[in-house]
Enzyme design. Structure first.
Site, PDB file in Angstrom:
ATOM      1  N   CYS A  80       0.853  -1.234  -0.275  1.00  0.00           N
ATOM      2  CA  CYS A  80      -0.095   0.057  -0.033  1.00  0.00           C
ATOM      3  C   CYS A  80       0.877   1.063   0.075  1.00  0.00           C
ATOM      4  O   CYS A  80       1.826   1.426   0.797  1.00  0.00           O
ATOM      5  CB  CYS A  80      -0.922   0.037   1.176  1.00  0.00           C
ATOM      6  SG  CYS A  80      -1.797   1.329   1.470  1.00  0.00           S
ATOM      7  N   CYS A 135      -1.045   6.330   7.174  1.00  0.00           N
ATOM      8  CA  CYS A 135      -2.623   5.721   7.492  1.00  0.00           C
ATOM      9  C   CYS A 135      -2.724   5.144   8.780  1.00  0.00           C
ATOM     10  O   CYS A 135      -3.384   5.746   9.781  1.00  0.00           O
ATOM     11  CB  CYS A 135      -3.097   4.822   6.499  1.00  0.00           C
ATOM     12  SG  CYS A 135      -4.760   4.157   6.847  1.00  0.00           S
ATOM     13  N   CYS A 187      -3.737  -0.323   8.967  1.00  0.00           N
ATOM     14  CA  CYS A 187      -2.795  -1.459   9.046  1.00  0.00           C
ATOM     15  C   CYS A 187      -1.586  -1.285   9.608  1.00  0.00           C
ATOM     16  O   CYS A 187      -1.162  -0.425   9.852  1.00  0.00           O
ATOM     17  CB  CYS A 187      -2.570  -2.128   7.796  1.00  0.00           C
ATOM     18  SG  CYS A 187      -4.005  -2.416   6.547  1.00  0.00           S
ATOM     19  N   CYS A 230      -7.805   1.745  -0.872  1.00  0.00           N
ATOM     20  CA  CYS A 230      -7.498   0.937   0.322  1.00  0.00           C
ATOM     21  C   CYS A 230      -7.453  -0.514  -0.083  1.00  0.00           C
ATOM     22  O   CYS A 230      -8.477  -0.956  -0.337  1.00  0.00           O
ATOM     23  CB  CYS A 230      -8.486   1.364   1.559  1.00  0.00           C
ATOM     24  SG  CYS A 230      -8.084   0.483   2.911  1.00  0.00           S
ATOM     25  N   GLN A 267     -20.492  -8.228  10.540  1.00  0.00           N
ATOM     26  CA  GLN A 267     -19.037  -8.703  10.364  1.00  0.00           C
ATOM     27  C   GLN A 267     -18.387  -8.072   9.171  1.00  0.00           C
ATOM     28  O   GLN A 267     -19.137  -8.244   7.988  1.00  0.00           O
ATOM     29  CB  GLN A 267     -18.930 -10.258  10.568  1.00  0.00           C
ATOM     30  CG  GLN A 267     -19.243 -10.775  11.613  1.00  0.00           C
ATOM     31  CD  GLN A 267     -18.293 -10.645  12.881  1.00  0.00           C
ATOM     32  OE1 GLN A 267     -17.135 -10.037  12.457  1.00  0.00           O
ATOM     33  NE2 GLN A 267     -18.370 -11.227  14.075  1.00  0.00           N
ATOM     34  N   TYR A 310     -24.168 -12.126  24.050  1.00  0.00           N
ATOM     35  CA  TYR A 310     -23.505 -10.992  23.297  1.00  0.00           C
ATOM     36  C   TYR A 310     -23.698 -11.492  21.660  1.00  0.00           C
ATOM     37  O   TYR A 310     -23.027 -11.469  21.030  1.00  0.00           O
ATOM     38  CB  TYR A 310     -21.964 -10.919  23.534  1.00  0.00           C
ATOM     39  CG  TYR A 310     -21.742 -10.814  24.942  1.00  0.00           C
ATOM     40  CD1 TYR A 310     -21.296  -9.557  25.572  1.00  0.00           C
ATOM     41  CD2 TYR A 310     -21.302 -12.038  25.662  1.00  0.00           C
ATOM     42  CE1 TYR A 310     -21.077  -9.529  26.802  1.00  0.00           C
ATOM     43  CE2 TYR A 310     -20.944 -11.723  27.108  1.00  0.00           C
ATOM     44  CZ  TYR A 310     -20.697 -10.561  27.693  1.00  0.00           C
ATOM     45  OH  TYR A 310     -20.302 -10.607  28.832  1.00  0.00           O
ATOM     46  N   GLU A 324     -28.446  -9.814  23.868  1.00  0.00           N
ATOM     47  CA  GLU A 324     -27.550  -8.677  23.450  1.00  0.00           C
ATOM     48  C   GLU A 324     -28.128  -7.335  24.014  1.00  0.00           C
ATOM     49  O   GLU A 324     -29.447  -7.193  24.291  1.00  0.00           O
ATOM     50  CB  GLU A 324     -27.588  -8.667  21.952  1.00  0.00           C
ATOM     51  CG  GLU A 324     -27.423  -7.269  21.003  1.00  0.00           C
ATOM     52  CD  GLU A 324     -25.924  -6.816  21.241  1.00  0.00           C
ATOM     53  OE1 GLU A 324     -25.188  -7.736  21.108  1.00  0.00           O
ATOM     54  OE2 GLU A 324     -25.880  -5.547  21.662  1.00  0.00           O
ATOM     55  N   ASP A 380     -19.633 -13.977  23.064  1.00  0.00           N
ATOM     56  CA  ASP A 380     -18.869 -13.404  21.941  1.00  0.00           C
ATOM     57  C   ASP A 380     -18.827 -11.938  22.537  1.00  0.00           C
ATOM     58  O   ASP A 380     -19.413 -10.915  21.846  1.00  0.00           O
ATOM     59  CB  ASP A 380     -19.388 -13.538  20.933  1.00  0.00           C
ATOM     60  CG  ASP A 380     -18.725 -12.758  19.654  1.00  0.00           C
ATOM     61  OD1 ASP A 380     -17.611 -12.372  19.544  1.00  0.00           O
ATOM     62  OD2 ASP A 380     -19.157 -13.012  18.401  1.00  0.00           O
ATOM     63  N   CYS A 410     -12.199 -11.404  20.657  1.00  0.00           N
ATOM     64  CA  CYS A 410     -11.356 -10.746  19.747  1.00  0.00           C
ATOM     65  C   CYS A 410     -10.193  -9.781  20.665  1.00  0.00           C
ATOM     66  O   CYS A 410      -9.690  -8.900  20.011  1.00  0.00           O
ATOM     67  CB  CYS A 410     -12.330  -9.505  19.109  1.00  0.00           C
ATOM     68  SG  CYS A 410     -12.841  -8.369  20.654  1.00  0.00           S
TER      69      CYS A 410
END
Ligand code: SAH
Length: 490
Positions: free
Chosen positions: A97, A103, A106, A196, A320, A349, A370, A418, A445
């Site tokens: 990139c 940026c 990433c 991008c 997602q 969740y 949720e 989750d 995550c």
């Protein structure tokens, strides 16, 4: 470890600020040092050591020897700027990139994809061992006698162009005219961007066209400092499986001057667009969306599929962002849930019910909980859209709702959690230990809070069997994991 050449050994203490002399740190601000990089932080900075003192160096990779200029020194650690890579890692690559450095979206593009995947697994292992005090056995079942199996990270065959959603902040060029792209690292200055590489091509293309339309129509961009100007963000979503596209103009104010011209131009320039929306956000905030969304043209939603399940996605729905890897992650979740069709499952969740509906086809009954009411509305609508009648959803904090379900006699065989980055609430973990499901599938995550929570569940009578890292966000430092826990007495 060799010290910087450009600094005489004798003048060492005399050049230090008094406070540093007292602490006697091995480096001083503005000093040039040579450092071996021994690791990578969870934010993607190289970790270097100088006489036992830790320096964080952005852009440096494990296994490298670099020259760096010390920017900031604290008691325990400091920060330095990479000046020169003296011995490069064999896994260092030229980031594809062009705007990678400016940026910040990433963090790992200068590392081979294989090295990224290996590091993500190791990062999970380190967290399980250090934070969770858990014993990791190896990376495959055949290899180990005891301990947790942490599998190699499941990566993408083609780890580019994977995102289905772009949220692009708008600004004005110095010479005037609408631009849009990203905030320069550590700032709120907008830099124009044409491509991008982790976005679906179509998203890039649509954003470019919408910006051009805005310029043509003489639209002003919102200015964070003054609170003036119209267009705040352009949000674009594309359904990977259906090809359907949505364009959302987030505006500072309910009025959209020349709305007809906007719609006409977008329809001509983005053939096949299914939904054009306006979201109004007049708040002085960096939250992207406001409360009010109007459909300017077409449908309120676009559709997409995860596995066989169809989802309606509105402008503000959580969905997602990497649909290819979502199927991989949910496939693992389903496998770990070990469903035969007779089980009661809780999905805590649950968001818009993606995992719940994915599992409902293989279970007797699924309960989803949720905290965001709109997400539960979406979950119910999505259940109806798919004719799924064995899933029910409740709004509330999972740690409040699950004890209630327990009182009402809900006895799950499998619980999937989750949670967001901060992990599970303590009360939820307690409830899990009282409910005693056969299996717990923990989707996470954040490896740090995962490790913390797995320790609680281990102490409460569960055994962590396997952990599967899945790469949902190639070239970034994010790692998603799916973990299987079973009751020790089984
Ligand atoms: N399982 C979903 C969403 C996971 S993201 C999917 O795969 O798409 C985590 C979700 O937890 C978010 O939707 C967030 O709104 C929700 N959440 C945060 N705190 C919560 C709480 N205390 N109780 C229930 N849900 C919560």
């Amino acid at each position: 470890m060799t010290r910087g050449r450009n600094r005489g050994g004798n003048s060492r203490n005399s050049s230090k600020a008094p406070s540093q002399a007292i602490l006697d740190l091995p480096v001083t601000k503005n000093e040039d040092v040579e450092v071996d990089i021994i690791g990578l932080t969870h934010e993607g900075e190289g970790v270097g050591r100088v006489e036992g003192y830790t320096l964080f160096i952005g852009g440096a990779l494990p296994g490298e020897r670099v020259r760096a200029k010390v920017l900031k020194v604290k008691k325990q650690y400091g920060y330095a700027k990479l000046v020169e890579v003296m011995v490069a890692s064999p896994d260092r690559i030229a980031p594809p990139c062009e705007i990678y450095k400016q940026c910040g979206g990433c963090q790992l593009q200068h590392w081979s994809y294989e090295a990224q995947l290996n590091w993500k697994r190791q990062h999970v292992v380190d967290n399980l061992e250090r934070i969770g005090k858990l014993k990791v056995g190896g990376s495959s079942e055949g290899e180990i006698e005891e301990g947790i199996v942490v599998h190699p990270t499941l990566g993408m065959n083609d780890p580019w162009r994977y995102r289905n959603k772009a949220q692009v902040p708008m600004g004005m060029a110095e010479e005037g005219g609408l631009i849009g792209g990203f905030y320069a690292r550590n700032s709120h200055r907008i830099i124009d961007m044409d491509a991008c590489l982790i976005q679906h091509d179509q998203n890039d293309d649509i954003v470019r066209r919408v910006k051009a339309i805005g310029r043509e129509l003489g639209v002003t961009a919102y200015n964070e400092e003054t609170g003036e100007g119209l267009l705040r963000h352009v949000v674009v979503r594309v359904g990977f499986r259906t090809g359907e596209m949505m364009v959302v103009l987030v505006t500072n104010g309910a009025k959209l001057p020349r709305a007809e011209a906007w719609i006409e131009a977008i329809r001509v320039q983005v053939p096949g667009v299914a939904s054009i929306c306006q979201n109004v956000n007049t708040k002085r905030t960096n939250v992207i969306f406001g409360d009010e969304t109007r459909t300017l043209w077409g449908r309120d939603v676009i559709y997409d599929y995860i596995g066989d399940v169809k989802f309606a996605i509105s402008a503000r729905s959580f969905y997602q962002v990497n649909p290819v890897q979502t199927e991989v992650l949910y496939g693992k979740t389903l496998e770990y849930a070990g469903l035969t069709g007779s089980e009661t499952v809780i999905d805590a969740y649950c968001g818009i019910g993606t995992i719940s509906l994915f599992l409902a086809q293989h279970a007797k009954r699924v309960y989803g909980v949720e905290i965001v009411p709109e997400a539960i509305e979406d979950a119910r609508a999505n259940a109806a859209l798919n004719g799924i009648v064995n899933a029910e959803f409740e709004v509330g904090a999972a740690e409040d709702v699950m004890p209630r379900w327990l009182e009402q006699g809900v006895t799950p065989d499998v619980v999937v959690v989750d949670p967001p980055r901060k992990g599970c609430d303590e009360r939820l973990l307690e409830t899990l230990l009282t409910m005693q499901p056969e299996r717990i599938v923990y989707v996470s995550c954040n490896p740090a809070t995962l490790a913390r929570d797995l320790r609680v569940l281990e102490d409460g009578g569960y055994r962590v069997k396997e952990v599967q890292p899945v790469d949902m966000f190639p070239h970034t430092v994010h790692v998603e994991c799916c973990s299987l826990l079973v009751r020790k007495d089984n």
